[in-house]
Design an enzyme around this catalytic site. Sequence first.
Site, PDB file in Angstrom:
ATOM      1  N   CYS A  39       0.836  -1.209   0.000  1.00  0.00           N
ATOM      2  CA  CYS A  39       0.000   0.000   0.000  1.00  0.00           C
ATOM      3  C   CYS A  39       0.876   1.267   0.000  1.00  0.00           C
ATOM      4  O   CYS A  39       1.461   1.597  -1.016  1.00  0.00           O
ATOM      5  CB  CYS A  39      -0.980  -0.027   1.160  1.00  0.00           C
ATOM      6  SG  CYS A  39      -2.374   1.109   0.935  1.00  0.00           S
ATOM      7  N   HIS A  72      -3.447  -5.477   0.988  1.00  0.00           N
ATOM      8  CA  HIS A  72      -2.790  -5.683   2.280  1.00  0.00           C
ATOM      9  C   HIS A  72      -2.788  -7.169   2.662  1.00  0.00           C
ATOM     10  O   HIS A  72      -3.707  -7.637   3.340  1.00  0.00           O
ATOM     11  CB  HIS A  72      -3.549  -4.920   3.376  1.00  0.00           C
ATOM     12  CG  HIS A  72      -3.267  -3.461   3.432  1.00  0.00           C
ATOM     13  ND1 HIS A  72      -2.280  -2.914   4.230  1.00  0.00           N
ATOM     14  CD2 HIS A  72      -3.862  -2.421   2.806  1.00  0.00           C
ATOM     15  CE1 HIS A  72      -2.275  -1.601   4.092  1.00  0.00           C
ATOM     16  NE2 HIS A  72      -3.225  -1.268   3.231  1.00  0.00           N
ATOM     17  N   GLU A  88      -1.045  -8.603   4.912  1.00  0.00           N
ATOM     18  CA  GLU A  88      -0.896  -8.753   6.365  1.00  0.00           C
ATOM     19  C   GLU A  88      -2.233  -8.606   7.086  1.00  0.00           C
ATOM     20  O   GLU A  88      -2.357  -8.997   8.261  1.00  0.00           O
ATOM     21  CB  GLU A  88       0.121  -7.739   6.907  1.00  0.00           C
ATOM     22  CG  GLU A  88      -0.378  -6.339   7.176  1.00  0.00           C
ATOM     23  CD  GLU A  88      -0.641  -5.494   5.938  1.00  0.00           C
ATOM     24  OE1 GLU A  88      -1.057  -4.324   6.097  1.00  0.00           O
ATOM     25  OE2 GLU A  88      -0.442  -5.980   4.800  1.00  0.00           O
TER      26      GLU A  88
END
Length: 265
Positions: A100, A220, A222
């Site tokens: 990002c 994302h 994660e």
Amino acid sequence: MKIIVLSGYGLNCEKETAFAFMECSRKLGISNIEVKIVHVNEIINDPSELKSSSILAIPGGFSYGDDTGAGNAFALRIENNLLNEFQEFLSQDKLVIGICNGCQILVKLIPEFSNLALIRNDIGNYQCRWIRVKVDSQNNSVWLRNLDELYLPIAHGEGKFFMDQSTLGQLIENNSIALRYTDESGNYANLQFPYNPNGSTYDLAALSDKSGRVLALMPHPERGIFFTQQDDWPLKKEKCKRLRFAVPKYGDGMLIFENALKYFC
């Protein structure tokens, strides 16, 4: 193996990113891993932290408040203070991921991406939703090895990859197209919102360099390492139970981190 996750000046996903690497190491049963969250100023003062690591992760956030354009100021901080060390890191058999805001930073530091930009979403506002992406079959990214389709969250206001046709053609020729947005049927989004959430050229969601060791992605991973982080997990859990399938523990984001650790193990 040492993994450095950058922090500072508005990056705010460093803890989640570090946790993803640690959870991945536990899942794979790898014990000799050190994950460190390090402020960029610490590396400027002591570049040995970077030199001694195998993976560099630049996480998401809003560095410098995106006031001069997303990622611009943070990229300049690296370029003005760590350019030689960063280029040396890139030249070695090491891995880099920019997520990002980290993606917005990376595209300003990787020469192959110098003729493109990440600009404001076509819809004109911040988008936070789950999306589907497909790995380009010609791409050689270490991070995406043996992967096909992924379900991941996005959260950005300036996620549109923008470039002219010549630059796009060069990226395709170099096999740098890593991820593209798709619809629910697995077909490319063809710029259709919300499947392509930002109007990105060629439905681009991620790029990799020629070596395959650098990945710059807007989704994302994660935030999608566990199955129960998905927006549709209750429905999928019920389907698994009724079909007597095992309910998964992990989400698609974990697969990206697994590939990175497996590269060195």
